[in-house]
Motif scaffolding. Structure first.
Motif, PDB file in Angstrom:
ATOM      1  N   GLU A  16     -45.444   8.732  39.661  1.00  0.00           N
ATOM      2  CA  GLU A  16     -44.509   8.710  40.609  1.00  0.00           C
ATOM      3  C   GLU A  16     -43.580   7.450  40.263  1.00  0.00           C
ATOM      4  O   GLU A  16     -44.074   6.507  39.731  1.00  0.00           O
ATOM      5  CB  GLU A  16     -44.942   8.831  41.992  1.00  0.00           C
ATOM      6  N   THR A  17     -42.347   7.645  40.847  1.00  0.00           N
ATOM      7  CA  THR A  17     -41.374   6.409  40.455  1.00  0.00           C
ATOM      8  C   THR A  17     -41.336   5.767  41.450  1.00  0.00           C
ATOM      9  O   THR A  17     -40.555   4.504  41.198  1.00  0.00           O
ATOM     10  CB  THR A  17     -39.960   7.183  40.325  1.00  0.00           C
ATOM     11  N   ARG A  18     -41.959   5.784  42.496  1.00  0.00           N
ATOM     12  CA  ARG A  18     -41.958   4.591  43.538  1.00  0.00           C
ATOM     13  C   ARG A  18     -43.044   3.375  43.149  1.00  0.00           C
ATOM     14  O   ARG A  18     -44.078   3.861  42.507  1.00  0.00           O
ATOM     15  CB  ARG A  18     -42.430   5.341  44.881  1.00  0.00           C
TER      16      ARG A  18
END
Length: 844
Positions: A16-18
């Protein structure tokens, strides 16, 4: 290479990009610690001194010094104290070097990192990076830790200092994590601490930090590897212990016997003290230190900087060299080796096309090689007006540049993987097959091969896209990492002397094989194994198979190879210049770093640094080390040959009830002759010529059985001759002073004669020392005023005749069994090595 991924360290979902939240960062840091490769605080100076103080040789010198001061011999006592300094300094330096090596390793790590936390990007110290962090790495920056690449295009990393791979390594994002709790992921998806991103922007999910990274494992290897005492140190310590025990026993027996014979306690103590001064073997550790220091100076003159003095000994015992390829055997830089233009195309046109398709930014090694070749061979090439650039990507495997040719005309120049460039060109099947065969032939020679093509474009109809067809094939460019000048000759010299040379590299086996053939490894028919195959063989059989080249090797495999070779009895020298070489440099008997191109870590981890990066300097250093063996052996032979009759007669004659043969002043005079002779006369340097093999010698023995027999015979004959000359002088009614003069004359003539035979008077220093010994002794004995100062009387002609006969008889077996000079370059060619090495040099 595949690296295991502990999935429990990754957030879910892992891609995920977070980034992490602040609380997660704190919890992970508490669990895994700081991203610090050291893992433990450095050792204090006090701890280092305490450990160094455990050396028994150190305490022997202290005790000897105290004894000399107690006897009033302050000069000798001060010399013993001064001899402590270099011995203590070497132990302290060894600990300091390990700490400096760790600091050198840390210097290649990223100082700061860009990570995504709490929904925003933060610039934090690299030590604060934790597993699970999402880090952004720009071109030219270092990876802060080991992690999986989750996003990025056109990524290339420079990993030569870590893996030994001389070319940029393509990196790809990992699309799907394999199933399992600890799946293995190929290295192409990893960004590694201590390496640098060359092109693109990579987003990396951090998995391993600090000591758990590949870089951290190197640091742990460097820290835990400790060098044992060398065989020569063990041999000298054992010899000193034996001689000390013999001296102590003789002193005690002599004191007791003289007291029981009625000479009084003062005579008994004087007899024991005189014998003790003569018998104490303090020359041996001092000589070892002195000779090692002289070896350091001699190697420095040959462009080999010695960082640890005992390495001068170790390098002379080397039987196997494990050498890094990139930057050590080769130059470590790509060079244009061959141009194969298509029919009707000038070579300049081919090179021009390759240069136009290259970029100065990014400093890709291939582009650097092409641009340097263009600057050298195409000086009139104007700077092109570049309209567009389509950089290399893993999917396209080519790079295209569109440049302005003139009014209304453009030129598209492309370079890249031959199969991709050939797809862009309209070639007949037969012509394409011919070019493919040429590509294969060049690749088998160890070259990196690219193809070039070009086509003209109408500026009015070009809309900015990359042309996909219609190119004209221009030709092939072959680049290579050239072998260093003189390396092939040095490898051959090692082979002729029975030294095994193994090249260890991260390159492809085909590339490594081509380089090995140019070097002449394995007699021109090198045996090649991959690092994985070697590791499997070591695990299966526990022995090192016949191998000349280890390709696709990782640091742990090179380290394992060095350890296995040493376990089999080899004395190993490991060379290298990168961080990846540090474990092997530490594990080897002699770690040798390249001074010009070597990293600070490699230099700090090594015991010898070659200042000119010349592999031939290593060969000359080995020759000097072997000459040191020869010099030191002759020095110790001399010391024992002169001390056997000295101690024997000093003990036996008083035991028989005779007056003391030597007064303390006589012992001092003889020691003033013996010390300079031992230190100065045996300092011959290695002669130029073929590197010569040395004979096998068990590590626990200092002299062979034959040499001990020679010592016994010569020393015994000299003692008997001295007693005979002394007894004949007394029998003729001469006073004790003249009889003592006969004994002193016999020992001084023996000193000069033994030194002359053992050194062959090769050096000017040896000739001067022997001449001064004879000249000053004659003056002391024959000038009445000088002789009376030391309690002697001048000798008659027949006294000198007896002295000459006694010494001549003792010289006969020494002349017949004169040791072969291993450094004179006259020995026969060494036998070819097959499988396990035949030569295993030990102490002389």
């Amino acid at each position: 290479m595949r690296v295991v991924v502990p999935v429990n360290r990754l957030p879910q979902p892992w891609d995920e990009t977070r980034g992490l939240e602040a609380q997660e960062v704190q919890a992970r840091r508490a669990r895994h610690g700081l991203n610090d490769v050291r893992g433990q605080p450095p050792r204090s100076v006090l701890q280092t001194l305490r450990e160094a103080g455990g050396d028994p040789m150190l305490w022997f010198l202290v005790g000897t010094s105290v004894l000399y001061f107690a006897l009033g011999e302050r000069v000798d006592g001060a010399v013993m104290l001064l001899a402590i300094a270099p011995l203590l300094g070497m132990d302290v330096f060894l600990h300091h070097r390990t700490q400096a090596s760790t600091e050198g390793l840390r210097s290649r790590l990223a100082a700061r990192a860009l990570v995504l936390r709490d929904g925003r990007e933060e610039d934090v110290p690299a030590e604060e990076v934790v597993p699970g962090d999402l880090a952004r790495v720009e071109a030219g920056s270092q990876f802060p830790a080991d992690g999986l690449i989750v996003r990025g295009r056109g990524l290339q990393a420079e990993e030569s200092s870590l893996t030994g791979e001389s070319l940029p390594v393509r990196k790809q994002p990992l699309e799907r994590l394999p199933p399992g709790a600890e799946p293995a992921v190929d290295a192409v998806h990893w960004g590694l601490a201590g390496t640098r991103l060359l092109t693109g922007t990579a987003w990396v999910r951090i998995v391993l930090t600090g000591p758990e990274t590949l870089y951290g494992s190197i640091v742990r290897s460097a820290r835990r590897e400790r060098r044992a005492r060398t065989p020569l140190q063990h041999a000298v310590a054992h010899l000193v212990a034996v001689l000390l025990a013999v001296a102590a026993a003789l002193c005690a027996v002599l004191a007791l016997v003289r007291w029981r014979q009625g000479f009084g306690w003062l005579d008994a103590l004087l007899s024991a003290a005189t014998l003790g001064v003569a018998a104490l073997p303090e020359e041996f550790p001092v000589a070892l230190t002195f000779f090692l220091g002289a070896g350091v100076y001699r190697l420095a003159r040959r462009q080999a900087l010695v960082r640890q003095a005992v390495s001068v000994e170790n390098i002379g015992r080397v039987t196997c060299i494990c050498s890094d390829k990139t930057g050590t055997l080769t130059e470590g830089l790509l060079r244009v080796a061959r141009l194969l233009p298509s029919p009707g195309t000038p070579p300049e046109a081919l090179l021009r096309t390759a240069v136009l398709a290259s970029r100065e930014e990014g400093r890709d090694p291939l582009d650097v090689a092409l641009l340097e070749a263009g600057a050298r061979d195409l000086p009139s090439l104007p700077g092109p007006a570049r309209e567009a650039t389509f950089p290399f990507t893993e999917e396209r495997q080519r790079e295209t540049s569109v440049v302005r040719q003139g009014p209304g005309a453009l030129l598209a120049a492309v370079k890249g993987a031959p199969e991709r460039v050939l797809d862009l060109c309209a070639l007949a099947p037969e012509a394409r097959r011919e070019w493919e065969l040429r590509v294969e032939a060049l690749a088998q020679e160890g070259n990196k091969v690219i193809a070039c093509a070009s086509r003209t474009l109408d500026a009015a109809h070009w809309h900015g896209g990359e042309p996909e067809r219609g190119f004209d094939f221009v030709g092939l460019v072959a680049c290579e990492d050239p072998v260093r000048a003189g390396v092939a000759e040095a490898v051959r010299e090692c082979r002729d002397a029975g030294l095994r040379t193994v090249m260890v590299t991260g390159d492809h086996p085909r590339t490594a094989l081509a380089v090995a053939r140019r070097l002449g490894l394995g007699g021109g028919h090198p045996q090649v194994l991959t690092g994985d195959a070697l590791e499997a063989r070591l695990a299966d059989t526990g022995t090192v198979p016949p191998v000349d080249v280890v390709a696709r090797a990782v640091p742990a495999q090179k380290y394992a190879l060095v350890k296995a070779l040493r376990k089999e009895g080899e004395v190993v020298a490991a060379t290298g210049d990168g961080v990846n070489d540090v474990p092997a440099l530490q594990a080897a008997d002699v770690g040798i770093a390249m001074g010009e191109r070597g990293t600070r870590s490699a230099r700090e981890a090594s015991s010898i640094v070659l200042l000119n990066d010349d592999f031939g300097t290593l060969v000359r250093a080995i020759a000097e080390g072997r000459q040191l063996f020869s010099n030191l052996q002759r020095c110790f032979l001399y010391l024992l040959l002169i001390h056997i009759p000295l101690v024997g007669t000093a003990a036996l004659l008083p035991l028989w009830g005779q007056p003391l043969l030597y007064l303390p002043i006589h012992i001092v005079w003889l020691e003033l002759i013996i010390h300079p002779t031992a230190m100065l006369a045996f300092q011959a340097g290695a002669r130029p010529g073929r590197l010569t093999p040395v004979r096998m010698r068990p590590a626990a023995r200092f002299f062979s059985g034959g040499q001990w027999a020679l010592l016994t015979v010569v020393g015994g004959l000299m003692a008997c001759g001295l007693v005979w000359a002394y007894a004949r002088s007394l029998a003729e009614g001469q006073d004790i002073a003249r009889a003592r003069a006969v004994a002193v004359a016999s020992l001084t003539l023996a000193s000069a004669s033994f030194a002359a035979v053992l050194t062959r008077l090769r050096t000017r220093t040896a000739r001067w020392v022997c001449a001064l010994t004879l000249g000053l002794s004659v003056l002391l004995l024959q000038v009445p005023a000088l002789a009376s100062l030391v309690g002697l009387h001048p000798l008659h002609v027949r006294d000198w005749a007896r002295v000459a006969v006694a010494v001549a008889v003792a010289l006969v077996p020494l002349l017949l069994a004169r040791p072969r000079d291993e450094g004179d370059g006259r020995s026969s060619r060494a036998p070819r090595r097959t499988g396990r090495p035949q030569m295993a040099p030990g102490p002389p």
